[in-house]
Design an enzyme around this catalytic site. Structure first.
Site, PDB file in Angstrom:
ATOM      1  N   ASP A  11       0.863  -1.189   0.000  1.00 45.71           N
ATOM      2  CA  ASP A  11       0.000   0.000   0.000  1.00 45.71           C
ATOM      3  C   ASP A  11       0.896   1.235   0.000  1.00 45.71           C
ATOM      4  OD1 ASP A  11      -1.927  -1.914   0.291  1.00 45.71           O
ATOM      5  OD2 ASP A  11      -2.567  -1.300   2.290  1.00 45.71           O
ATOM      6  N   ASP A 130     -15.782  -3.748  -0.385  1.00 43.39           N
ATOM      7  CA  ASP A 130     -15.280  -3.352   0.935  1.00 43.39           C
ATOM      8  C   ASP A 130     -16.492  -3.225   1.852  1.00 43.39           C
ATOM      9  OD1 ASP A 130     -12.786  -3.215  -0.278  1.00 43.39           O
ATOM     10  OD2 ASP A 130     -13.012  -1.098  -0.739  1.00 43.39           O
TER      11      ASP A 130
END
Length: 251
Positions: A11, A130
């Protein structure tokens, strides 16, 4: 039983490899150069990485240069995510040489376009679900979207080839995956599912591998690797079905 594919997460925020807690901006722990992180996972045997531009996901900037450097330098397959919401950002992402892209917010905010790119690009498109409870989270998890199962049905009808399912409450918490959520998703689609969020131990990976027959294809692992809960070498062995203890000893 088939093996579980592992995707170590890289990330990127502000040009650095980071890990967030529950996806909240500002909670990041910084782990240095994303290219070094990706190289470390490749050297340990990874065939894939899950590469995320967090600044693009939050709408606060872009790490396109750092992302491109990682993809160009690596020999592994890349699943690319973060800020891919329209035709221009999709074409840029696909043009990086990544194996596939993970579309999140666009699936909620622009369903017609999302269905069109699924038809056009097929297996190069994964849809990120998500999830908070039974609701979807959008815009870097800062807004609530629709019902996850209604969205799943619509995307299934459009021919979506793969889902990346993240339990937001578990992400970065090292509390274990949300097996109930993963089972409920797998029960409602025949497309493969990539599990994300909460993985903390080799036992978690064993349990996820046990779900391969119902549709769990792969797992994204982040914080547990970066803080040293286990090595990627051991994780890959468990994903192949080898018996490894939590201390890394073969049995």
């Amino acid at each position: 039983m088939d093996s579980l594919t592992l995707l170590p997460a890289v990330d990127v925020k502000g040009g650095q490899a980071v890990q967030l807690v529950q996806g909240v901006d500002g909670t990041e722990k910084v782990f240095g150069d994303p290219l070094e992180a990706a190289r470390r996972w490749q050297d340990a045997g990874a065939e894939w990485i899950h590469l995320v531009d967090l600044d693009a996901a939050f709408g606060t900037g872009s790490n396109a240069e750092a992302i491109g450097r990682v993809i160009d330098a690596m020999d592994l397959k890349v699943e690319l995510s973060g800020g891919i919401r329209d035709e221009a950002s999709l074409e840029r992402a696909l043009g990086t040489g990544c194996e596939r892209v993970n579309i999140g917010t666009a699936a909620l905010e622009n369903p017609e376009w999302c269905e069109e790119i699924i038809r056009r690009h097929g297996d190069r498109i994964a849809i990120g679900l998500d999830v908070k409870g039974d609701k979807l989270a959008a815009r870097g998890w800062t807004r609530e979207g629709g019902n996850v199962y209604e969205t799943l049905k619509r995307l299934d009808d459009a021919g979506c080839k793969r889902y990346v399912v993240t339990d937001v409450a578990s992400d970065g918490m090292l509390t274990g995956p949300n097996y109930e959520l993963l089972g409920a998703i797998c029960a409602r689609t025949e497309s493969p599912v990539v599990a994300s969020g909460g993985i903390s131990s080799l036992e978690d990976l064993r349990r996820l591998r046990g779900l391969v027959p119902i549709g769990i294809e792969a797992a994204i692992i982040g914080t547990a690797l970066y803080v040293g809960n286990f090595t990627l070498t051991d994780a890959l062995a468990v994903a192949r079905g080898e018996e490894i203890t939590e201390h890394g000893d073969a049995q």
